[in-house]
Design an enzyme around this catalytic site. Structure first.
Site, PDB file in Angstrom:
ATOM      1  N   SER A  49      18.784  23.818 -14.792  1.00 29.09           N
ATOM      2  CA  SER A  49      19.427  22.950 -15.771  1.00 29.09           C
ATOM      3  C   SER A  49      18.820  23.088 -17.156  1.00 29.09           C
ATOM      4  O   SER A  49      19.392  22.595 -18.131  1.00 29.09           O
ATOM      5  CB  SER A  49      19.319  21.486 -15.323  1.00 29.09           C
TER       6      SER A  49
ATOM      7  N   HIS B 239      25.159  27.119 -13.970  1.00 29.97           N
ATOM      8  CA  HIS B 239      24.662  25.755 -13.808  1.00 29.97           C
ATOM      9  C   HIS B 239      25.777  24.805 -13.383  1.00 29.97           C
ATOM     10  O   HIS B 239      26.598  24.375 -14.201  1.00 29.97           O
ATOM     11  CB  HIS B 239      24.022  25.268 -15.116  1.00 29.97           C
TER      12      HIS B 239
ATOM     13  N   GLU C 136      28.215  25.375 -16.532  1.00 34.08           N
ATOM     14  CA  GLU C 136      27.702  26.080 -17.703  1.00 34.08           C
ATOM     15  C   GLU C 136      27.255  27.469 -17.262  1.00 34.08           C
ATOM     16  O   GLU C 136      26.399  27.602 -16.391  1.00 34.08           O
ATOM     17  CB  GLU C 136      26.514  25.332 -18.313  1.00 34.08           C
TER      18      GLU C 136
ATOM     19  N   ASN D 262      22.593  18.912 -21.170  1.00 30.17           N
ATOM     20  CA  ASN D 262      21.286  18.260 -21.156  1.00 30.17           C
ATOM     21  C   ASN D 262      20.666  18.166 -22.547  1.00 30.17           C
ATOM     22  O   ASN D 262      19.918  17.234 -22.839  1.00 30.17           O
ATOM     23  CB  ASN D 262      20.342  18.986 -20.208  1.00 30.17           C
TER      24      ASN D 262
END
Length: 292
Positions: A129, A150, A162, A200
């Protein structure tokens, strides 16, 4: 390895290796098997891999009971899955996707081993991540075939993937990863290999600032959660989300963001660090910002 030797189409991915039998790994197995591909789940122990498949079988049975899945399709999904504790059993996979602990040293060792085992042309991918994908690529002899893919938790339900492009990746590897994610029914977005990627990098400063706001006495935990749900139409507030993600995971992500960008906004809030030291990690330990 030349760029032309990398698999160039998701149609050529008939067998997927998944490493890690935790919640995310089990979810990835379901997603890949539902896409019609054979899946080899590798865990450190055969018992761990088989337990993950057993939980998946129970989950699929509930979907059949609720009329969301045909029994024949359930049986077909399960028939595509095999389990192992031996990395060598991933040798013939066209794509290997790891979802082990977020520790760069551990992942590097894993990618070295995979590079020696998995057939030439196959894509090696990480579900990290936030860790730098290029560092994993450079411990292999095929840096052009290493990418990030991801998925978000729970993988069968969350639509976003992602696809991370390190500077070493071949266009063919990135485009194939995107095609694979789309073949799994996901919305794939391509992202440059920078800490936190898209989600994130935007999400965790927000969560961190919510903790700092509470530390400063602006409002209570409940008030902040209610405000962000009602005012921004978020499905849950920041403290509920921190407890769901895990405070240890949250601190690790924030530290990775801070290490890369050195922005004060990314430095984990004091309370987060203290709670991790105390073992109050959220839902997984029964206690975080709330008790479960």
């Amino acid at each position: 390895m030349s760029e032309t030797s990398v698999i160039t189409s998701a149609a050529d991915i008939t067998c997927v290796g998944i490493i890690g039998s935790g919640i995310m790994g089990a979810g990835l197995v379901e997603v890949a098997a539902r896409s019609g591909r054979s899946v080899v789940l590798r865990s450190r122990t055969l018992e761990g891999a088989e337990a993950a498949v057993s939980k998946l079988e129970s989950g699929l049975a509930r979907q059949v009971d609720k009329g969301r899945l045909d029994a024949d399709e359930r049986d077909a999904i399960l028939a595509r899955i095999s389990t192992t504790a031996d990395l060598a059993d991933l040798a013939d996979c066209d794509l290997v996707l790891e979802s082990v602990v977020e520790d760069l040293a551990i992942k590097k060792d894993l990618f070295r081993d995979l590079d020696a085992i998995v057939k030439p042309g196959a894509i090696l991918a990480t579900n990290t991540s936030t860790l730098p994908v290029v560092e994993l690529a450079m411990v292999t002899s095929r840096p052009d075939a290493v990418v990030g893919i991801h998925f978000f938790n729970p993988a069968p339900m969350m639509k976003l993937v992602e696809v991370i492009r390190p500077i070493t990746a071949a266009d063919a590897a990135v485009s194939t990863a995107i095609q694979f994610a789309e073949a799994c029914g996901k919305d794939a977005v391509e992202v440059v290999d920078r800490a936190g990627f898209i989600v994130n990098a935007l999400l965790f400063p927000y969560l961190n600032n919510a903790v700092k706001m509470w530390e400063q006495g602006t409002a209570s935990i409940d008030a902040i959660d209610v405000a962000m749900q009602g005012g921004c139409n978020f499905p849950m507030g920041p403290f509920a989300l921190l407890d769901l993600v895990g405070l240890d995971t949250s601190v690790s992500i924030l530290e990775a963001l801070y290490d890369e960008f050195r922005e004060p906004n990314f430095a984990p809030a004091t309370t987060l660090k203290r709670m991790v030291v105390a073992g109050h990690l959220g839902r997984k330990t029964g206690r975080g910002f709330r008790t479960y």
